[in-house]
Design a protein around this motif. Structure first.
Motif, PDB file in Angstrom:
ATOM      1  N   UNK A  26      15.639  17.325 -70.540  1.00 15.50           N
ATOM      2  CA  UNK A  26      14.414  17.157 -71.010  1.00 15.50           C
ATOM      3  C   UNK A  26      14.098  15.862 -71.542  1.00 15.50           C
ATOM      4  N   UNK A  27      13.162  15.174 -71.108  1.00 19.65           N
ATOM      5  CA  UNK A  27      12.498  14.124 -71.915  1.00 19.65           C
ATOM      6  C   UNK A  27      11.121  13.994 -71.982  1.00 19.65           C
ATOM      7  N   UNK A  28      10.683  14.662 -73.060  1.00 19.05           N
ATOM      8  CA  UNK A  28       9.247  14.706 -73.339  1.00 19.05           C
ATOM      9  C   UNK A  28       8.683  14.167 -74.780  1.00 19.05           C
ATOM     10  N   UNK A  29       7.427  13.768 -74.732  1.00 22.54           N
ATOM     11  CA  UNK A  29       6.961  13.443 -75.967  1.00 22.54           C
ATOM     12  C   UNK A  29       5.400  13.258 -75.746  1.00 22.54           C
ATOM     13  N   UNK A  30       4.544  13.012 -76.814  1.00 23.66           N
ATOM     14  CA  UNK A  30       3.372  12.241 -76.684  1.00 23.66           C
ATOM     15  C   UNK A  30       3.236  11.299 -75.785  1.00 23.66           C
ATOM     16  N   UNK A  31       1.833  11.319 -75.133  1.00 21.75           N
ATOM     17  CA  UNK A  31       1.343  10.399 -74.242  1.00 21.75           C
ATOM     18  C   UNK A  31       1.165   8.994 -75.029  1.00 21.75           C
ATOM     19  N   UNK A  32       1.882   7.802 -74.543  1.00 19.07           N
ATOM     20  CA  UNK A  32       1.839   6.651 -75.218  1.00 19.07           C
ATOM     21  C   UNK A  32       0.776   5.951 -74.875  1.00 19.07           C
ATOM     22  N   UNK A  33      -0.312   5.522 -75.663  1.00 21.46           N
ATOM     23  CA  UNK A  33      -1.398   4.871 -75.228  1.00 21.46           C
ATOM     24  C   UNK A  33      -1.280   3.480 -74.479  1.00 21.46           C
ATOM     25  N   UNK A  34       0.169   2.935 -75.008  1.00 21.60           N
ATOM     26  CA  UNK A  34       0.378   1.461 -74.565  1.00 21.60           C
ATOM     27  C   UNK A  34       0.851   1.482 -72.979  1.00 21.60           C
ATOM     28  N   UNK A  91      20.592  19.378 -60.583  1.00 23.53           N
ATOM     29  CA  UNK A  91      19.994  18.868 -61.777  1.00 23.53           C
ATOM     30  C   UNK A  91      18.506  18.991 -61.746  1.00 23.53           C
ATOM     31  N   UNK A  92      18.134  19.628 -63.002  1.00 24.42           N
ATOM     32  CA  UNK A  92      16.403  19.720 -63.113  1.00 24.42           C
ATOM     33  C   UNK A  92      15.923  18.515 -64.282  1.00 24.42           C
ATOM     34  N   UNK A  93      15.115  17.720 -63.715  1.00 24.09           N
ATOM     35  CA  UNK A  93      14.439  17.062 -64.882  1.00 24.09           C
ATOM     36  C   UNK A  93      13.011  17.434 -65.134  1.00 24.09           C
ATOM     37  N   UNK A  94      12.964  17.540 -66.448  1.00 25.49           N
ATOM     38  CA  UNK A  94      11.713  17.845 -67.098  1.00 25.49           C
ATOM     39  C   UNK A  94      11.082  16.680 -67.600  1.00 25.49           C
ATOM     40  N   UNK A  95      10.403  15.775 -67.388  1.00 26.80           N
ATOM     41  CA  UNK A  95      10.002  14.521 -67.914  1.00 26.80           C
ATOM     42  C   UNK A  95       8.440  14.564 -68.033  1.00 26.80           C
ATOM     43  N   UNK A  96       7.955  14.311 -69.252  1.00 28.04           N
ATOM     44  CA  UNK A  96       6.405  14.273 -69.579  1.00 28.04           C
ATOM     45  C   UNK A  96       5.961  13.653 -70.981  1.00 28.04           C
ATOM     46  N   UNK A  97       4.762  13.194 -70.749  1.00 29.69           N
ATOM     47  CA  UNK A  97       3.989  12.871 -71.904  1.00 29.69           C
ATOM     48  C   UNK A  97       2.887  13.964 -72.336  1.00 29.69           C
ATOM     49  N   UNK A  98       3.276  15.300 -72.151  1.00 29.96           N
ATOM     50  CA  UNK A  98       2.312  16.326 -72.524  1.00 29.96           C
ATOM     51  C   UNK A  98       2.819  17.053 -73.742  1.00 29.96           C
ATOM     52  N   UNK A  99       3.772  16.782 -74.270  1.00 30.89           N
ATOM     53  CA  UNK A  99       4.433  17.290 -75.458  1.00 30.89           C
ATOM     54  C   UNK A  99       4.108  16.602 -76.740  1.00 30.89           C
ATOM     55  N   UNK A 100       3.579  17.458 -77.925  1.00 31.12           N
ATOM     56  CA  UNK A 100       3.334  16.802 -79.250  1.00 31.12           C
ATOM     57  C   UNK A 100       4.848  16.704 -79.934  1.00 31.12           C
ATOM     58  N   UNK A 101       6.087  17.009 -79.275  1.00 30.23           N
ATOM     59  CA  UNK A 101       7.178  16.856 -79.825  1.00 30.23           C
ATOM     60  C   UNK A 101       8.266  15.918 -79.216  1.00 30.23           C
ATOM     61  N   UNK A 102       8.739  14.686 -79.492  1.00 29.78           N
ATOM     62  CA  UNK A 102       9.410  13.918 -78.724  1.00 29.78           C
ATOM     63  C   UNK A 102      10.746  14.690 -78.595  1.00 29.78           C
ATOM     64  N   UNK A 103      11.337  14.945 -77.307  1.00 31.25           N
ATOM     65  CA  UNK A 103      12.634  15.560 -77.233  1.00 31.25           C
ATOM     66  C   UNK A 103      13.405  14.559 -76.138  1.00 31.25           C
ATOM     67  N   UNK A 104      14.603  14.410 -76.338  1.00 27.80           N
ATOM     68  CA  UNK A 104      15.559  13.723 -75.410  1.00 27.80           C
ATOM     69  C   UNK A 104      16.874  14.653 -75.488  1.00 27.80           C
ATOM     70  N   UNK A 105      17.018  15.511 -74.438  1.00 27.78           N
ATOM     71  CA  UNK A 105      18.155  16.526 -74.506  1.00 27.78           C
ATOM     72  C   UNK A 105      18.653  16.096 -72.957  1.00 27.78           C
ATOM     73  N   UNK A 106      20.200  16.441 -72.723  1.00 22.44           N
ATOM     74  CA  UNK A 106      20.517  16.808 -71.493  1.00 22.44           C
ATOM     75  C   UNK A 106      21.973  17.881 -71.819  1.00 22.44           C
ATOM     76  N   UNK A 107      21.858  18.735 -70.867  1.00 26.54           N
ATOM     77  CA  UNK A 107      22.619  19.807 -70.806  1.00 26.54           C
ATOM     78  C   UNK A 107      23.572  19.812 -69.797  1.00 26.54           C
ATOM     79  N   UNK A 108      24.829  19.994 -69.810  1.00 29.81           N
ATOM     80  CA  UNK A 108      25.744  20.085 -68.722  1.00 29.81           C
ATOM     81  C   UNK A 108      26.601  21.336 -68.533  1.00 29.81           C
TER      82      UNK A 108
END
Length: 172
Positions: A26-34, A91-108
């Motif tokens: 999971x790599x998610x967080x708010x949309x970066x305007x830059x 392997x499942x990747x959930x990557x987005x700029x649609x979350x109000x919370x920044x998360x960077x996790x990996x589970x094996x």
């Protein structure tokens, strides 16, 4: 170059996860305007594809993905990808700029338990499978039971600094 990922890789290579079944990222967080010139696939998901392939020491046999364009004017801001590796590892990747919370996790997930890394805090944890019957093949019905949690002490270091130190050593 994240110390927790490096430690995870070392532990996987000596078999501490057992037979690997699945990896979730999971790599998610708010949309970066830059960001105007690319979407999450190129900006973020490529890192996770690289990390998973490094952990497994192979490239995926197949990749299926779906994207969404919800906030970005020209590019995707969410991707869900399913990757299949040798021996049936998914392997499942959930990557987005649609979350109000920044998360960077990996589970094996493996036969001996589950490793979890928080990229931001650089925490590495192992959740033991208390039922390690030694079964390897799916039809042997290996049991999965909650066991002890182990928290590894990882020295915090900025991954970009690690990468630059490595490049300087290589050039010298």
């Amino acid at each position: 170059y994240n110390p927790a990922i490096q430690s995870l890789s070392e532990r996987m290579q000596i078999g501490e996860a057992g037979k690997v079944y699945r990896i979730e990222v999971e790599r998610s967080g708010p949309f970066p305007a830059r960001i105007n010139d690319t979407g999450v696939s190129v900006d973020l998901a490529v890192h996770d594809l690289d990390i998973v392939s490094m952990l497994l020491r192979e490239t995926p046999l197949s990749v299926y993905s779906e994207t969404q364009q919800l906030l970005h004017k020209e590019h995707e801001d969410a991707i869900c990808a399913l990757l299949r590796y040798d021996d049936g590892v998914l392997a499942f990747l959930n990557v987005n700029w649609t979350s109000p919370v920044k998360r960077r996790m990996i589970r094996v997930y493996g036969s001996k338990g589950m490793f979890q890394v928080d990229y931001i805090s650089q925490e590495l944890r192992f959740f033991e499978n208390a039922d390690q019957t030694g079964a390897v093949e799916p039809w042997e019905n290996p049991g999965i039971r909650e066991g002890h949690e182990i928290r590894y002490s990882i020295g915090f270091k900025e991954p970009l600094a690690n990468e630059l130190d490595f490049m300087i050593r290589v050039v010298r």
